[in-house]
Design a protein around this motif. Structure first.
Motif, mmCIF file in Angstrom:
data_model
loop_
_atom_site.group_PDB
_atom_site.id
_atom_site.type_symbol
_atom_site.label_atom_id
_atom_site.label_comp_id
_atom_site.label_asym_id
_atom_site.label_seq_id
_atom_site.Cartn_x
_atom_site.Cartn_y
_atom_site.Cartn_z
ATOM 1 N N SER A 176 0.854 -1.188 0.000
ATOM 2 C CA SER A 176 0.000 0.000 0.000
ATOM 3 C C SER A 176 0.891 1.240 0.000
ATOM 4 C CB SER A 176 -0.923 -0.011 1.217
ATOM 5 O OG SER A 176 -0.149 0.055 2.396
ATOM 6 N N GLN A 177 0.276 2.397 -0.055
ATOM 7 C CA GLN A 177 1.048 3.630 0.113
ATOM 8 C C GLN A 177 0.182 4.686 0.777
ATOM 9 O OE1 GLN A 177 2.371 5.941 -3.254
ATOM 10 N NE2 GLN A 177 0.697 5.219 -4.540
ATOM 11 N N LYS B 165 -4.533 6.303 2.988
ATOM 12 C CA LYS B 165 -3.781 5.095 2.670
ATOM 13 C C LYS B 165 -4.507 4.400 1.523
ATOM 14 C CE LYS B 165 -2.103 0.852 4.789
ATOM 15 N NZ LYS B 165 -2.174 -0.027 5.952
ATOM 16 N N LEU B 166 -3.747 4.000 0.509
ATOM 17 C CA LEU B 166 -4.313 3.371 -0.684
ATOM 18 C C LEU B 166 -3.759 1.964 -0.790
ATOM 19 C CD1 LEU B 166 -3.650 6.385 -3.087
ATOM 20 C CD2 LEU B 166 -5.759 5.885 -1.846
ATOM 21 N N THR B 167 -4.653 0.992 -0.871
ATOM 22 C CA THR B 167 -4.228 -0.415 -0.878
ATOM 23 C C THR B 167 -4.860 -1.131 -2.065
ATOM 24 O OG1 THR B 167 -4.266 -0.308 1.536
ATOM 25 C CG2 THR B 167 -4.067 -2.491 0.555
ATOM 26 N N PRO B 168 -4.026 -1.636 -2.992
ATOM 27 C CA PRO B 168 -4.601 -2.393 -4.104
ATOM 28 C C PRO B 168 -5.264 -3.661 -3.591
ATOM 29 C CG PRO B 168 -2.185 -2.330 -4.262
ATOM 30 C CD PRO B 168 -2.564 -1.560 -3.044
ATOM 31 N N ALA C 262 -6.139 8.698 6.706
ATOM 32 C CA ALA C 262 -4.934 8.562 7.534
ATOM 33 C C ALA C 262 -4.712 9.783 8.425
ATOM 34 C CB ALA C 262 -3.715 8.309 6.645
ATOM 35 N N LEU C 263 -5.698 10.686 8.479
ATOM 36 C CA LEU C 263 -5.629 11.784 9.458
ATOM 37 C C LEU C 263 -6.213 11.270 10.774
ATOM 38 C CD1 LEU C 263 -6.804 14.866 7.313
ATOM 39 C CD2 LEU C 263 -4.469 14.273 8.012
ATOM 40 N N ILE D 31 -10.093 11.752 6.013
ATOM 41 C CA ILE D 31 -9.354 11.891 4.754
ATOM 42 C C ILE D 31 -8.937 13.347 4.559
ATOM 43 C CG2 ILE D 31 -9.693 11.877 2.240
ATOM 44 C CD1 ILE D 31 -11.230 9.243 2.612
ATOM 45 N N GLY D 32 -9.862 14.271 4.837
ATOM 46 C CA GLY D 32 -9.574 15.697 4.693
ATOM 47 C C GLY D 32 -9.725 16.397 6.030
#
Ligand SMILES: *[C@@H]1O[C@H](CO)[C@@H](O)[C@H](O)[C@H]1NC(C)=O
Ligand SMILES: *[C@@H]1O[C@H](CO)[C@@H](O)[C@H](O)[C@H]1NC(C)=O
Ligand SMILES: *[C@@H]1O[C@H](CO)[C@@H](O)[C@H](O)[C@H]1NC(C)=O
Ligand SMILES: *[C@@H]1O[C@H](CO)[C@@H](O)[C@H](O)[C@H]1NC(C)=O
Length: 264
Positions: free
Chosen positions: A142-143, A161-164, A224-225, A230-231
């Motif tokens: 992920s990133q 966080k983005l996870t394929p 991830a906040l 997210i925002g």
């Protein structure tokens, strides 16, 4: 007034020379190295646009009108070999103009460089602002993507966080990204009184984007906040996607020269 325009031009011309901003008007044939899109539910009307949906100076131009019960999008894009760089976008939804016309409206767009701020505003009347991006790959594949106000690491606008993941791309996401849906209509926006690269525009612009890719990968997004946000609700709305699964892709993206549409 004329003097004002002259001075603005002079300051901008000097600034652009000083910072050697390459002036690169659209059309752009871009190569996306990494892109992500997540569908969000549109607000029922402009009165319900979430806090942070736009820069305060630009919000009065970007809010008015009729929002269709269609889809909005959170988008993150990175490019290779193009005049455009990293971008974080918020599209609350699609605004209706008359019986035949409607268009997605970008109300927030952060880009990594001042050249992209200038060229983006100039070409599409869009609401570009410069921000600092941190893409960090994690060991599990992920990133995290975090977007900060320039030079201020303490209060990020956005972090996710983005996870394929394996499995199909949700139909809602597919529909929102088909090419005939990707018409953008952007209102004119005022120039920043303090930042010369944030140029104003006097005309509305319309463009049909064309994402040329056949390979979509389902991707999970999580905030991830603190509190899983997210925002932060100031520089980017504190929203959650309609579905936690969106899509990632790479490949060509054609951004034609926008056309001027009547000011509404
Ligand atoms: C950009 O792509 C379009 C569509 O494929 C093509 O017609 C055009 O010639 C390309 N332009 C440049 C500058 O490569
Ligand atoms: C409204 O509809 C007409 C006729 O289809 C079209 O020419 C015009 O560009 C439309 N859009 C706007 C923004 O006025
Ligand atoms: C962008 O321009 C602003 C205002 O002129 C300047 O303060 C800032 O340092 C520039 N940022 C970058 C990344 O070049
Ligand atoms: C980017 O974020 C990661 C993870 O939080 C951190 O370890 C790294 O120092 C950051 N990089 C920069 C250039 O700020």
């Amino acid at each position: 007034m004329l003097l004002y325009y002259f001075l603005t031009f002079f300051v901008l011309a000097t600034f652009c020379r000083a910072d050697s901003i390459p002036i690169a008007p659209a059309p752009w044939n871009l190569t996306v190295s990494e892109a992500y899109a997540f569908v969000v539910a549109p607000p029922p009307s402009p009165a319900f646009l979430p806090p942070g949906f736009a820069d305060p100076l630009e919000a009065p131009e970007l809010a008015p009108g009729v929002i269709l019960p269609d889809s909005g999008l959170i988008m993150i894009l990175r490019y290779s070999a193009s005049p455009v760089d990293d971008e974080l976008i918020y599209i609350p939804g699609r605004w209706a103009y008359n019986l035949t016309d409607s268009g997605l409206r970008i109300t927030r767009i952060y880009v990594a460089t001042n050249a992209s701020v200038f060229n983006g505003k100039d070409s599409l009347s869009a609401s570009e602002h410069q921000a600092d991006f941190n893409f960090t790959k994690l060991a599990d594949g992920s990133q995290t993507v975090t977007v900060f106000p320039p030079g201020d690491l303490t209060n990020p606008h956005f972090s996710a966080k983005l996870t394929p993941t394996i499995g199909p791309v949700p139909i809602e996401v597919n529909t929102a990204l088909t090419s005939d849906h990707l018409t953008f209509i952007q209102p004119s926006i005022p120039a920043s009184p303090t930042n010369p690269v944030e140029v104003g525009t006097t005309t509305w612009k319309q463009v049909l984007l064309n994402i040329q890719t056949e390979t979509w990968t389902a991707t999970v997004i999580s905030g991830a906040l603190p509190g899983g946000k997210i925002g932060n609700g100031i520089g980017y709305p504190d929203i959650q996607p309609l579905l936690p699964i969106g899509v990632s892709w790479s490949g060509p993206l054609i951004f034609p020269a926008p056309s001027i549409v009547p000011n509404l």
